[in-house]
Design a protein around this motif. Structure first.
Motif, short mmCIF file in Angstrom:
data_model
loop_
_atom_site.label_atom_id
_atom_site.label_comp_id
_atom_site.label_asym_id
_atom_site.label_seq_id
_atom_site.Cartn_x
_atom_site.Cartn_y
_atom_site.Cartn_z
N TRP A 217 0.85 -1.19 0.00
CA TRP A 217 0.00 0.00 0.00
C TRP A 217 0.88 1.23 0.00
O TRP A 217 2.00 1.23 0.53
CB TRP A 217 -0.91 0.04 1.23
CG TRP A 217 -2.05 -0.90 1.15
CD1 TRP A 217 -3.21 -0.77 0.44
CD2 TRP A 217 -2.15 -2.16 1.83
NE1 TRP A 217 -4.02 -1.85 0.63
CE2 TRP A 217 -3.40 -2.72 1.47
CE3 TRP A 217 -1.32 -2.86 2.70
CZ2 TRP A 217 -3.82 -3.95 1.96
CZ3 TRP A 217 -1.74 -4.08 3.18
CH2 TRP A 217 -2.98 -4.61 2.80
N GLU A 218 0.36 2.30 -0.55
CA GLU A 218 1.06 3.58 -0.56
C GLU A 218 0.01 4.69 -0.52
O GLU A 218 -1.02 4.61 -1.19
CB GLU A 218 1.92 3.73 -1.82
CG GLU A 218 2.75 5.02 -1.85
CD GLU A 218 3.45 5.22 -3.19
OE1 GLU A 218 2.77 5.05 -4.23
OE2 GLU A 218 4.66 5.54 -3.20
N GLY A 219 0.28 5.71 0.26
CA GLY A 219 -0.65 6.83 0.33
C GLY A 219 -0.43 7.63 1.59
O GLY A 219 0.54 7.42 2.34
N ALA A 220 -1.33 8.58 1.84
CA ALA A 220 -1.26 9.37 3.07
C ALA A 220 -1.50 8.46 4.27
O ALA A 220 -2.17 7.42 4.15
CB ALA A 220 -2.30 10.48 3.02
N PRO A 221 -0.97 8.80 5.45
CA PRO A 221 -1.17 7.96 6.64
C PRO A 221 -2.63 7.60 6.89
O PRO A 221 -2.94 6.47 7.25
CB PRO A 221 -0.58 8.80 7.77
CG PRO A 221 0.50 9.60 7.12
CD PRO A 221 -0.04 9.93 5.75
N ILE A 222 -3.54 8.55 6.69
CA ILE A 222 -4.95 8.29 6.95
C ILE A 222 -5.51 7.24 5.99
O ILE A 222 -6.47 6.53 6.30
CB ILE A 222 -5.77 9.60 6.87
CG1 ILE A 222 -7.16 9.38 7.49
CG2 ILE A 222 -5.86 10.11 5.44
CD1 ILE A 222 -7.97 10.65 7.63
N GLU A 223 -4.89 7.10 4.81
CA GLU A 223 -5.34 6.12 3.82
C GLU A 223 -4.74 4.74 4.08
O GLU A 223 -5.38 3.72 3.81
CB GLU A 223 -4.93 6.57 2.41
CG GLU A 223 -5.55 7.88 1.96
CD GLU A 223 -4.97 8.38 0.66
OE1 GLU A 223 -5.74 8.89 -0.16
OE2 GLU A 223 -3.74 8.27 0.46
N VAL A 224 -3.52 4.72 4.59
CA VAL A 224 -2.77 3.47 4.70
C VAL A 224 -2.89 2.82 6.07
O VAL A 224 -3.00 1.59 6.18
CB VAL A 224 -1.29 3.72 4.36
CG1 VAL A 224 -0.44 2.48 4.60
CG2 VAL A 224 -1.15 4.18 2.91
N SER A 241 -8.02 5.31 15.46
CA SER A 241 -8.94 6.45 15.51
C SER A 241 -8.29 7.60 14.76
O SER A 241 -7.08 7.59 14.50
CB SER A 241 -9.22 6.85 16.96
OG SER A 241 -8.00 7.14 17.64
N THR A 242 -9.07 8.62 14.41
CA THR A 242 -8.56 9.73 13.63
C THR A 242 -8.93 11.06 14.28
O THR A 242 -10.09 11.28 14.66
CB THR A 242 -9.12 9.71 12.19
OG1 THR A 242 -8.77 8.45 11.59
CG2 THR A 242 -8.55 10.84 11.35
N ASP A 243 -7.94 11.92 14.43
CA ASP A 243 -8.17 13.30 14.87
C ASP A 243 -8.73 14.06 13.67
O ASP A 243 -8.00 14.35 12.73
CB ASP A 243 -6.86 13.91 15.35
CG ASP A 243 -7.04 15.33 15.90
OD1 ASP A 243 -8.03 16.00 15.52
OD2 ASP A 243 -6.17 15.79 16.66
N MET A 244 -10.01 14.35 13.69
CA MET A 244 -10.64 14.94 12.52
C MET A 244 -10.18 16.38 12.27
O MET A 244 -10.34 16.90 11.16
CB MET A 244 -12.16 14.90 12.66
CG MET A 244 -12.72 13.48 12.76
SD MET A 244 -12.07 12.35 11.48
CE MET A 244 -12.72 13.12 10.00
N ALA A 245 -9.59 17.02 13.27
CA ALA A 245 -9.09 18.38 13.07
C ALA A 245 -7.84 18.38 12.21
O ALA A 245 -7.62 19.27 11.38
CB ALA A 245 -8.81 19.05 14.42
N PRO A 249 -4.20 9.85 11.96
CA PRO A 249 -4.64 8.62 12.62
C PRO A 249 -3.82 8.32 13.87
O PRO A 249 -2.65 8.73 13.98
CB PRO A 249 -4.43 7.55 11.56
CG PRO A 249 -3.39 8.09 10.65
CD PRO A 249 -3.51 9.59 10.68
N SER A 250 -4.42 7.60 14.79
CA SER A 250 -3.73 7.15 16.00
C SER A 250 -3.94 5.65 16.12
O SER A 250 -5.07 5.17 16.09
CB SER A 250 -4.29 7.87 17.23
OG SER A 250 -3.68 7.39 18.41
N VAL A 251 -2.84 4.91 16.26
CA VAL A 251 -2.88 3.44 16.25
C VAL A 251 -2.68 2.91 17.66
O VAL A 251 -1.68 3.21 18.31
CB VAL A 251 -1.79 2.88 15.32
CG1 VAL A 251 -1.85 1.35 15.31
CG2 VAL A 251 -1.97 3.42 13.90
N GLN A 252 -3.64 2.12 18.11
CA GLN A 252 -3.52 1.46 19.41
C GLN A 252 -3.49 -0.04 19.19
O GLN A 252 -4.42 -0.63 18.67
CB GLN A 252 -4.71 1.82 20.31
CG GLN A 252 -4.66 1.13 21.67
CD GLN A 252 -5.92 1.37 22.50
OE1 GLN A 252 -6.77 2.16 22.11
NE2 GLN A 252 -6.02 0.70 23.63
#
Length: 609
Positions: A217-224, A241-245, A249-252
């Protein structure tokens, strides 16, 4: 800044990287992630001109990278290696100064660059200490300062960083990447191998995920950075989860739990008692739960639970699976059960004598029709629950692949008991099933598929069984293959069409073939289906000799699929879950050499037979 075209690399004929195509822009922070051994460092070393590709081309600022001299590269790119150990006892300042040796500049310019690089990396206070006296994280900061010093006076530089923050604490992880990010704002391009996905999310403009040497995969962090992508690459469960502001993305990662008995046999008794207690408590709280449900809730395999119950009622059999299979016809009229996570297939009859075809064991008569992939079968148990007697088979991970239940019409119980006694394992003590590593899906992105060649192979099939070889040839998932199928050969249907077609088959007496499979077995019913009953989320066939129980909530996709054969086209109705796993497959009843039923085709086309 940098274009990579069809790049491949191999060591002694073993492919490390295959057909990589990427483009990195001026002013971009480009992160590379992947499991250990995915080819990340090899790719970075080729971008640095340390390694020569087996094929493909790298263009740097519009020119082939191979056309640059080492001196030219020293001005235009800097490379921080993953490992930077030094045998000689240089001071910190001497190490940083090494980054300036190739430059023609005044001593004052050198001193300013070295001082600024040491200051921003916060190593100026240890400038006179030997580098071996520093911690791993401090040494990494010194080498980062050296790399910065190399290109401190240059413009439009390619900065290559191989795990630059691996040894650093949280403060300097962020500080190091913030420095690299700041340089992109003045024209640098940064390519960094990183393992911490949250750092990737915060600092990278784009992300490349590598898997087994391929661009996945390749793309912006929110896509990948999505849970399914992360699992496919690393084999770990995550919540994202994603900070919409900021669209960051935040990975747990989900916690992994081990018991010491899993890897130390000295504790196996304690583990057995612990699991047995959990099992008994769960059954007490959930009296209607079957062993499948208990195993799923306790996150173990069915076979592991049976091992906690070893007794006169639960007997571990020898691992001679083929010999036991040959004994099944002796039991007489039984019920054969094969299931997957969403569907249970039950068929009554007498097992015929099996034939071992090497890659598959076949049972085939009008009642019991099985394809057994015996290489996946590892454990067998004789199980008695109240008056219900069975022989149950499990794969190497302890997952149930097939079960055989005695019925009121079976041969005398003495035959069953004789089989059990003949194949009873000598050791009836608990052990831990060592679950083999699960290989994630080997499919590759649609963009890397030779679609024309794949469609040609589809159209040239002479038998529908050739489809499995085509999937392997192109490393395709089944649903991926259906998306890329030749026009008119695969159509996704509304979910309600499944029950509509089965009800019509029942009403219009259209005989069908119902296939349910798991990794170890395919079980087939051929004939009419008559009594169809829906109970909550379960769709059921409740005929005297055949039962089917399908969890409708698990269905994600339904496809009508057409495959060529020497007997004419063969049409199937295929049902898949969210992971793309095949749940159940339906055909019109047929045999090799006989064309497909016109009544089945008409049914699929929505016409009254």
């Amino acid at each position: 800044m940098l274009q990579v075209q069809s790049l491949s690399y191999e060591i002694k004929g073993r492919p490390i990287l295959r057909d990589i195509d990427i483009s990195i822009q001026k002013g971009e922070f480009y992160a590379i992630v992947g499991a250990n051994g995915a080819g990340k460092t090899s790719l970075l070393r080729m971008l640095a001109s340390d390694l020569k590709p087996a094929k493909g081309e790298i263009l740097f600022k519009g020119k082939p990278l191979r056309s640059y001299s080492l001196k030219e590269l020293a001005y235009a790119r800097a490379f921080l290696h993953q490992s930077n150990s030094m045998a000689m006892a240089f001071t910190v300042e001497e190490v940083v100064r090494m980054g300036r040796y190739h430059l023609k500049a005044s001593q004052e310019q050198h001193n300013v660059a070295i001082a600024e690089c040491m200051r921003i990396c916060e190593v100026e206070h240890v400038g006179d200490r030997k580098i071996q006296q520093l911690s791993g994280g401090e040494q990494q900061r010194v080498h980062f300062a050296r790399v910065l010093a190399q290109v401190w006076d240059q413009k439009d530089v390619l900065l290559l960083l191989d795990e630059p923050v691996a040894s650093m604490d949280i403060q300097f992880q962020h500080q190091t990447l913030a420095i690299a990010k700041a340089l992109t704002a003045v024209g640098f391009s940064v390519v960094a191998i990183l393992h911490e996905l949250n750092l990737v999310a915060q600092y990278a403009d784009r992300v490349l995920m590598l898997k087994s040497g391929r661009k996945w995969w390749e793309g912006a962090p929110i896509e990948v950075l999505k849970p399914e992508n992360i699992y496919a690459i690393f084999g770990v469960q995550t919540k994202v989860s994603t900070d919409m502001a900021t669209l960051t993305p935040s990975v747990q990662t989900c916690t992994v739990h081990y018991s010491a008995a899993k890897f130390n046999s000295n504790y196996k008794h304690e583990l057995a008692m612990e699991l047995k207690e959990k099992y008994e408590n769960y059954k007490k709280d959930n009296p209607k739960a079957r062993i499948y449900d208990c195993a799923k809730a306790l996150k173990v395999s069915e076979a592991q639970l049976l091992l906690t119950q070893l007794s006169d009622d639960v007997v571990l059999l020898k691992d001679d699976i083929w010999a036991i299979l040959q004994e099944l016809p002796r039991l007489g009229h039984v019920m054969a059960l094969t299931r997957n996570d969403a569907c249970v297939h039950e068929r009554k009859g007498t097992y015929p004598t099996p034939s071992n075809e090497g890659h598959v064991v076949l049972f085939h008569n009008d009642d019991i029709d099985l394809r057994v992939f015996i290489q996946n079968w590892a454990y067998a148990f004789a199980v008695k629950v109240k008056d219900l007697l069975s022989i149950q088979f499990f794969d190497t991970a302890g997952l149930a692949v097939h079960k055989v239940y005695l019925t009121k019409d079976s041969n005398p119980i003495a035959v069953y008991e004789e089989l059990v006694n003949s194949y009873r394992a000598a050791d009836q003590t608990y052990f831990t099933i060592n679950v083999p590593a699960v290989l994630s899906d080997i499919s590759i992105p649609d963009t890397e598929i030779a679609v024309d060649s794949f469609q040609s192979d589809w159209l040239n099939m002479k038998d529908s069984h050739e489809f499995f070889g085509i999937l392997r040839k192109y490393s395709l998932q089944r649903t991926q293959a259906l998306r890329l199928a030749p026009s008119g050969f695969a159509e996704q249907l509304p979910l309600e069409r499944f029950t509509e077609i089965l009800n019509q088959a029942s009403e219009q007496d259209v005989p069908v073939m119902v296939f349910v499979s798991n990794k170890g077995c395919i079980q087939i019913h051929s004939g009419l289906i008559t009594k169809l009953v829906t109970m909550e989320n379960w769709f059921n066939v409740l005929d005297p000799q055949f039962n089917l129980h399908l969890n409708m909530d698990a269905i994600d996709q339904i496809w009508q699929v057409r495959k060529p054969s020497t007997d004419g086209d063969v049409n199937a109705l295929e049902v898949y879950d969210k992971q793309g796993n095949l749940i159940v497959q339906l055909f019109g009843k047929r045999k090799p050499g006989i064309p497909e039923l016109e009544s089945w085709r008409s049914l699929l086309q929505g016409q009254k037979v």
